[in-house]
Every structure is written in C-alpha cells, then in structure tokens.
Design a protein around this motif. Structure first.
Motif, PDB file in Angstrom:
ATOM      1  N   PRO A  80       0.822  -1.218   0.000  1.00  0.00           N
ATOM      2  CA  PRO A  80       0.000   0.000   0.000  1.00  0.00           C
ATOM      3  C   PRO A  80       0.849   1.258   0.000  1.00  0.00           C
ATOM      4  CG  PRO A  80      -0.870  -1.606   1.563  1.00  0.00           C
ATOM      5  CD  PRO A  80       0.457  -2.131   1.097  1.00  0.00           C
ATOM      6  N   ASP A  81       0.440   2.251  -0.764  1.00  0.00           N
ATOM      7  CA  ASP A  81       1.220   3.474  -0.932  1.00  0.00           C
ATOM      8  C   ASP A  81       1.454   4.196   0.389  1.00  0.00           C
ATOM      9  OD1 ASP A  81       1.344   2.960  -3.626  1.00  0.00           O
ATOM     10  OD2 ASP A  81      -0.418   4.220  -4.116  1.00  0.00           O
ATOM     11  N   SER A  82       0.460   4.267   1.207  1.00  0.00           N
ATOM     12  CA  SER A  82       0.621   4.985   2.474  1.00  0.00           C
ATOM     13  C   SER A  82       1.665   4.313   3.356  1.00  0.00           C
ATOM     14  CB  SER A  82      -0.717   5.051   3.209  1.00  0.00           C
ATOM     15  OG  SER A  82      -1.222   3.735   3.444  1.00  0.00           O
ATOM     16  N   LEU A  83       1.685   2.973   3.337  1.00  0.00           N
ATOM     17  CA  LEU A  83       2.670   2.257   4.136  1.00  0.00           C
ATOM     18  C   LEU A  83       4.066   2.408   3.521  1.00  0.00           C
ATOM     19  CD1 LEU A  83       2.978   0.488   6.638  1.00  0.00           C
ATOM     20  CD2 LEU A  83       2.559  -1.519   5.223  1.00  0.00           C
ATOM     21  N   ARG A  84       4.121   2.457   2.173  1.00  0.00           N
ATOM     22  CA  ARG A  84       5.405   2.661   1.497  1.00  0.00           C
ATOM     23  C   ARG A  84       5.999   4.016   1.868  1.00  0.00           C
ATOM     24  NH1 ARG A  84       6.966   0.184  -3.108  1.00  0.00           N
ATOM     25  NH2 ARG A  84       4.779  -0.324  -3.576  1.00  0.00           N
ATOM     26  N   GLU A  85       5.166   5.051   1.838  1.00  0.00           N
ATOM     27  CA  GLU A  85       5.642   6.391   2.170  1.00  0.00           C
ATOM     28  C   GLU A  85       6.144   6.450   3.610  1.00  0.00           C
ATOM     29  OE1 GLU A  85       2.383   8.929   1.388  1.00  0.00           O
ATOM     30  OE2 GLU A  85       2.448   8.684  -0.798  1.00  0.00           O
ATOM     31  N   LEU A  86       5.461   5.736   4.512  1.00  0.00           N
ATOM     32  CA  LEU A  86       5.878   5.721   5.906  1.00  0.00           C
ATOM     33  C   LEU A  86       7.245   5.052   6.053  1.00  0.00           C
ATOM     34  CD1 LEU A  86       4.984   6.307   8.878  1.00  0.00           C
ATOM     35  CD2 LEU A  86       4.114   3.956   8.937  1.00  0.00           C
ATOM     36  N   ALA A  87       7.461   3.935   5.328  1.00  0.00           N
ATOM     37  CA  ALA A  87       8.735   3.218   5.408  1.00  0.00           C
ATOM     38  C   ALA A  87       9.869   4.040   4.801  1.00  0.00           C
ATOM     39  CB  ALA A  87       8.622   1.866   4.711  1.00  0.00           C
ATOM     40  N   VAL A  88       9.625   4.686   3.661  1.00  0.00           N
ATOM     41  CA  VAL A  88      10.649   5.510   3.017  1.00  0.00           C
ATOM     42  C   VAL A  88      11.038   6.668   3.919  1.00  0.00           C
ATOM     43  CG1 VAL A  88      11.108   7.036   1.049  1.00  0.00           C
ATOM     44  CG2 VAL A  88      10.015   4.821   0.688  1.00  0.00           C
ATOM     45  N   ALA A  89      10.067   7.146   4.712  1.00  0.00           N
ATOM     46  CA  ALA A  89      10.336   8.249   5.635  1.00  0.00           C
ATOM     47  C   ALA A  89      11.108   7.798   6.861  1.00  0.00           C
ATOM     48  CB  ALA A  89       9.037   8.920   6.051  1.00  0.00           C
ATOM     49  N   GLY A  90      11.416   6.507   6.960  1.00  0.00           N
ATOM     50  CA  GLY A  90      12.216   6.004   8.062  1.00  0.00           C
ATOM     51  C   GLY A  90      11.422   5.469   9.237  1.00  0.00           C
ATOM     52  N   GLU A  91      10.130   5.247   9.059  1.00  0.00           N
ATOM     53  CA  GLU A  91       9.283   4.731  10.125  1.00  0.00           C
ATOM     54  C   GLU A  91       8.842   3.310   9.813  1.00  0.00           C
ATOM     55  OE1 GLU A  91       8.665   6.299  12.892  1.00  0.00           O
ATOM     56  OE2 GLU A  91       9.604   8.216  12.323  1.00  0.00           O
ATOM     57  N   ARG A  92       8.420   2.618  10.835  1.00  0.00           N
ATOM     58  CA  ARG A  92       7.857   1.282  10.659  1.00  0.00           C
ATOM     59  C   ARG A  92       6.344   1.335  10.896  1.00  0.00           C
ATOM     60  NH1 ARG A  92      11.859  -3.106  13.592  1.00  0.00           N
ATOM     61  NH2 ARG A  92      13.715  -2.718  12.257  1.00  0.00           N
ATOM     62  N   GLY A  93       5.613   0.488  10.181  1.00  0.00           N
ATOM     63  CA  GLY A  93       4.161   0.449  10.338  1.00  0.00           C
ATOM     64  C   GLY A  93       3.565  -0.823   9.786  1.00  0.00           C
ATOM     65  N   THR A  94       2.293  -1.009  10.073  1.00  0.00           N
ATOM     66  CA  THR A  94       1.559  -2.188   9.596  1.00  0.00           C
ATOM     67  C   THR A  94       0.233  -1.752   8.999  1.00  0.00           C
ATOM     68  OG1 THR A  94       0.541  -2.517  11.759  1.00  0.00           O
ATOM     69  CG2 THR A  94       2.585  -3.706  11.340  1.00  0.00           C
ATOM     70  N   MET A  95      -0.300  -2.606   8.137  1.00  0.00           N
ATOM     71  CA  MET A  95      -1.605  -2.317   7.510  1.00  0.00           C
ATOM     72  C   MET A  95      -2.174  -3.610   6.953  1.00  0.00           C
ATOM     73  SD  MET A  95      -2.521   0.283   4.379  1.00  0.00           S
ATOM     74  CE  MET A  95      -2.204   1.721   5.392  1.00  0.00           C
ATOM     75  N   VAL A  96      -3.507  -3.739   7.061  1.00  0.00           N
ATOM     76  CA  VAL A  96      -4.214  -4.885   6.488  1.00  0.00           C
ATOM     77  C   VAL A  96      -4.775  -4.476   5.137  1.00  0.00           C
ATOM     78  CG1 VAL A  96      -6.116  -6.517   6.752  1.00  0.00           C
ATOM     79  CG2 VAL A  96      -4.795  -5.825   8.754  1.00  0.00           C
ATOM     80  N   ALA A  97      -4.494  -5.267   4.105  1.00  0.00           N
ATOM     81  CA  ALA A  97      -4.992  -4.990   2.762  1.00  0.00           C
ATOM     82  C   ALA A  97      -5.151  -6.308   2.019  1.00  0.00           C
ATOM     83  CB  ALA A  97      -4.036  -4.065   2.019  1.00  0.00           C
ATOM     84  N   ASP A  98      -5.956  -6.282   0.933  1.00  0.00           N
ATOM     85  CA  ASP A  98      -6.159  -7.480   0.118  1.00  0.00           C
ATOM     86  C   ASP A  98      -4.924  -7.705  -0.775  1.00  0.00           C
ATOM     87  OD1 ASP A  98      -8.613  -8.091   1.130  1.00  0.00           O
ATOM     88  OD2 ASP A  98      -9.732  -6.950  -0.369  1.00  0.00           O
ATOM     89  N   TRP A 106       0.418  -6.387   6.263  1.00  0.00           N
ATOM     90  CA  TRP A 106       1.705  -5.890   5.762  1.00  0.00           C
ATOM     91  C   TRP A 106       2.429  -5.179   6.894  1.00  0.00           C
ATOM     92  CZ3 TRP A 106       3.785  -6.820   1.023  1.00  0.00           C
ATOM     93  CH2 TRP A 106       2.927  -7.259   0.005  1.00  0.00           C
ATOM     94  N   ALA A 107       3.745  -5.420   6.955  1.00  0.00           N
ATOM     95  CA  ALA A 107       4.622  -4.669   7.853  1.00  0.00           C
ATOM     96  C   ALA A 107       5.775  -4.135   7.017  1.00  0.00           C
ATOM     97  CB  ALA A 107       5.146  -5.544   8.974  1.00  0.00           C
ATOM     98  N   ALA A 108       6.069  -2.855   7.131  1.00  0.00           N
ATOM     99  CA  ALA A 108       7.097  -2.251   6.279  1.00  0.00           C
ATOM    100  C   ALA A 108       7.993  -1.331   7.102  1.00  0.00           C
ATOM    101  CB  ALA A 108       6.455  -1.498   5.131  1.00  0.00           C
ATOM    102  N   GLY A 109       9.251  -1.262   6.698  1.00  0.00           N
ATOM    103  CA  GLY A 109      10.219  -0.377   7.342  1.00  0.00           C
ATOM    104  C   GLY A 109      11.246   0.082   6.321  1.00  0.00           C
ATOM    105  N   PRO A 110      12.170   0.992   6.682  1.00  0.00           N
ATOM    106  CA  PRO A 110      13.183   1.483   5.737  1.00  0.00           C
ATOM    107  C   PRO A 110      14.196   0.391   5.383  1.00  0.00           C
ATOM    108  CG  PRO A 110      13.610   2.316   7.938  1.00  0.00           C
ATOM    109  CD  PRO A 110      12.299   1.601   7.994  1.00  0.00           C
TER     110      PRO A 110
END
Length: 411
Positions: A80-98, A106-110
């Motif tokens: 997901p784009d919002s999670l990608r932007e968060l990871a590129v910004a140096g943060e970690r996050g999670t999101m549920v998506a199809d 999904w869990a994403a980080g830099p």
C-alpha cells in the motif's frame, strides 16, 4: 390528512413490547460492538506483533546481506502506498490490505533510505475468526431478543389480563351491578407480594362495597320515610275531603294530593331499586292499550297506529310507563303531543324545547329538572325502571325539527 393509529397500537402490551424490543436491540448492539472491538483489537494486535517481529528479522538479514525469506521483499508493487511512504520516511508500520484475493497483514520499514522492506503475513484465518464472531453475535443477539420478548410478553400479558378484568368489573359497577367484585387472589393472601394491580383491584372492591352499602342505606331510608308518610297522608287526604268547599280547601287538597303522589312515587322507586320487581305477563294489543292510557291521562294526545301488534307484557307496568311519558310530554314540553304505535315500537313525542343535555347523556335523574320546570324528575325515572322490569328498551332523543322523543321498544 392525519392517519390515526389502530386502537391496539396504544395498548400497554404493545407499548411494553416496543420498549422491550428497543432496549434489547440497544443492549445487544452495545454488547456486540464491545465484543467485536475487543476481539478485533486483540486479533489485529497479535497479527501486528507477528508481522513486526518478522520485519525485525528480515531487516537484520537484509542489513547482513543474507538472502530474504519467503514473504519478505523490497519495494513490492502490492505494498500500500501509504505504508510505502511511511517506510521511506524512516518509520515502521503495519496495515491490512487485500493481496492476491485474500486479506494480508503488511509490515514495512526502511531498507536503504530510498526503498521499503516489506513483510506479508497471511491474515485470512484472523479475518474468518472475526467474521464468525460477528455472525455469532448477530445470532445470539437475535435469540436473546426473541427470548426476552417472549418472556416479557408473557409477563406483560398476565398483568394486562388482570387489568382488563379490573376494567370489566369497573364497567359492571358503573352499569349498576354493585355486587361485581374483582376478587384478585393476591388481595386474599397477605403473605403474597402485593403489586400495583392488586392494589387497584383492592381499592375498586373496597369502593364498590362502600358504594353498595351507602346506596342500600339510602334506599332503605327512602322506603322507610315514604312508608311512614303513607299512613298520616292517607288520614290527611281523608280530612281534606271533609273541609268546606272553597278556594283554601282546593289548595289544601291539591297539595295533599301532590304530596301523596310524591310518596307513592318514592315507594315505587324504592321497590324498583331493590331489583326484586317481577312482571306478570299477559297478552295485550298495543293500540288498544295506548288509547286506554291516553283516555286515562285526560290530555289531548294524538294516538297514531302505524302497525298494531299483540305483545306479551305486564299491562299495569306498560300503562305506567306510557302514562308517565305522556304526562312528562305535556308537563315539560309543548303540544301537539303524539303517541305512535309501530309494531313493538311505541314513540311519545312533543314539540317543546326537547330533553336537556344531561338527560340525553346520562338518562333521567331523580329530583333534577332543567330550566326551573316544575316536578321532581321521578316520572321518567319510574318509566325507565319499569321498562327494565318489562325487559324493554327505553331511549330518549330530540327531534331534528324540535321536540322531545321517547322511544319504547318492547321485546
């Protein structure tokens, strides 16, 4: 145009059912939301912790230059784009998506400053668990509401049934049946809990008993007074007949006759009040009886026979009813007065101002007259009482073009 609700919609049972339904739905919705939120938060939290744990392992492996495990990728297009932007910004996050037709955590980080390292965790089992929980909540809420409605309807119906019984007794009492009682079982057993319906029933029974005793005392007093007056009035009437002719004698005789008539009327009413009067039936032609009543009254009353009928009735009582109606028409109405026989229906009509409103609404009342009219209001009361003994129906109305109309329907 305002549409009115049906009569049953305003009953206590319907109101209670609506109230119980609304409260059950509100409570079920509140509990369902609380359970859903709690379980969902717990499930999502566990999936998030798992995804973040795998992300830490994947980050350590990526920084060490090791090969990435299955489910770990750098800058996957499905992220997901919002999670990608968060990871590129140096943060970690999670999101549920199809992802590929199934829900995925999904869990994403830099990764290296410009890219995102993503981990995908299958979220299908957790999603099915939440869906099953929601279905269970809906089914259990429906069953709980239905069971509560049944129990509530049963409890309310028992109360309303007792209230309807109390109302029926109240109507019987207002109709003259002073022996009617509710006799609620709860009022007879002091050890049982007394609810509000039992209190109302006990109050109604107490009121009926008190009213009955007072009316019986009044009836006995009226009968005793009339009976005691009868003997001296007979002597007074005989003495008045012996007075020398003259205007003073006529006045005395007139007042003695009026007092004697009033006493006889009171005695007759007291007998009718006891409810023990019984008719002695005989076969009578109505037209001949009506003409005989008019002749005996000595009034100018027109007798109209539309259709004669032979009825089985108590001649003396029927003559009393018709005589009182004719006398009342001449005393309180205006001529011409007519007595009409149409089969078993006899109508007495005058052309005066008509019956007063209180009489049309509540029937004749003893010792009450309207507009300063002379009399004691006993004639129509006696006529109504004698008609009830005959099993006939006597009703009062006013003609459209003026005048009072009394209608006697014989059985």
């Amino acid at each position: 145009m305002r549409l009115g609700l049906p009569q049953w919609a305003g009953t206590l049972a319907v109101k209670a059912a609506v109230f119980i339904t609304v409260m059950c739905c509100a409570l079920a919705a509140l509990l369902g939301i609380l359970v859903h939120v709690s379980v969902t938060n717990q499930t999502v939290g566990q999936a998030r912790e798992l995804a973040l744990s795998r992300l830490e392992d994947a980050t350590a492996a990526f920084e060490a230059g090791d090969a990435l495990r299955h489910g770990v990728s750098v800058d996957p297009p499905e992220l997901p784009d919002s999670l990608r932007e968060l990871a590129v910004a140096g943060e970690r996050g999670t999101m549920v998506a199809d992802y590929r037709g199934r829900p995925t955590m999904w869990a994403a980080g830099p990764a290296d400053g410009a890219r995102a390292l993503a981990v995908e965790v299958d979220y299908s089992q957790q999603a099915r668990t939440i869906e099953g929980l929601d279905r269970a909540i809906l089914w259990s809420s429906g069953l709980a509401i239905g069971a509560t409605l049944l129990v509530g309807a049963f409890a309310v119906t028992r109360v309303t049934r007792r209230l309807h019984a109390t109302a029926r007794v109240a109507r019987r009492i207002s109709g003259g049946d002073l022996d009617a009682r509710v006799d609620d079982p709860r009022t007879k057993e002091p050890t049982r809990p007394q609810d509000e319906v039992a209190a109302v029933a006990a109050a109604l029974d107490s009121m009926a008993s008190s009213l009955q005793s007072k009316l019986l005392a009044e009836q006995r007093f009226t009968a005793d007074v009339a009976h005691e007056l009868r003997t001296p009035l007979t002597g007074l009437h005989a003495a008045a007949e012996l007075l020398p002719p003259g205007r003073p004698t006529e006045l005395v005789q007139d007042r003695v006759t009026a007092l004697r008539t009033l006493t006889e009327d009171l005695l007759e009413i007291s007998r009718l009040d006891t409810g023990r009067e019984r008719s002695e039936l005989d076969t009578e032609p109505l037209a001949a009886l009506a003409e005989r009543v008019v002749r005996a009254s000595g009034t100018e009353t027109e007798v109209v026979v539309v259709r004669d009928a032979v009825v089985e009735t108590d001649r003396r009582r029927l003559e009393r009813v018709l005589g009182n109606l004719v006398a009342n028409a001449h005393k309180h109405g205006r001529g011409p007065v007519s007595l009409t026989v149409d089969g078993r229906v006899v109508t007495v009509r005058d052309h005066g101002v008509g019956y007063p409103e209180y009489l049309l609404a509540h029937g004749p009342q003893r010792f009450r007259t309207e507009g300063g009219a002379k009399g004691h209001g006993l004639g129509l009361t006696i006529a109504l009482g004698q008609a009830e003994v005959l099993g006939a129906r006597l009703s009062f109305s006013n003609a459209v073009d003026g005048g009072a109309v009394a209608t006697l329907v014989l059985r």
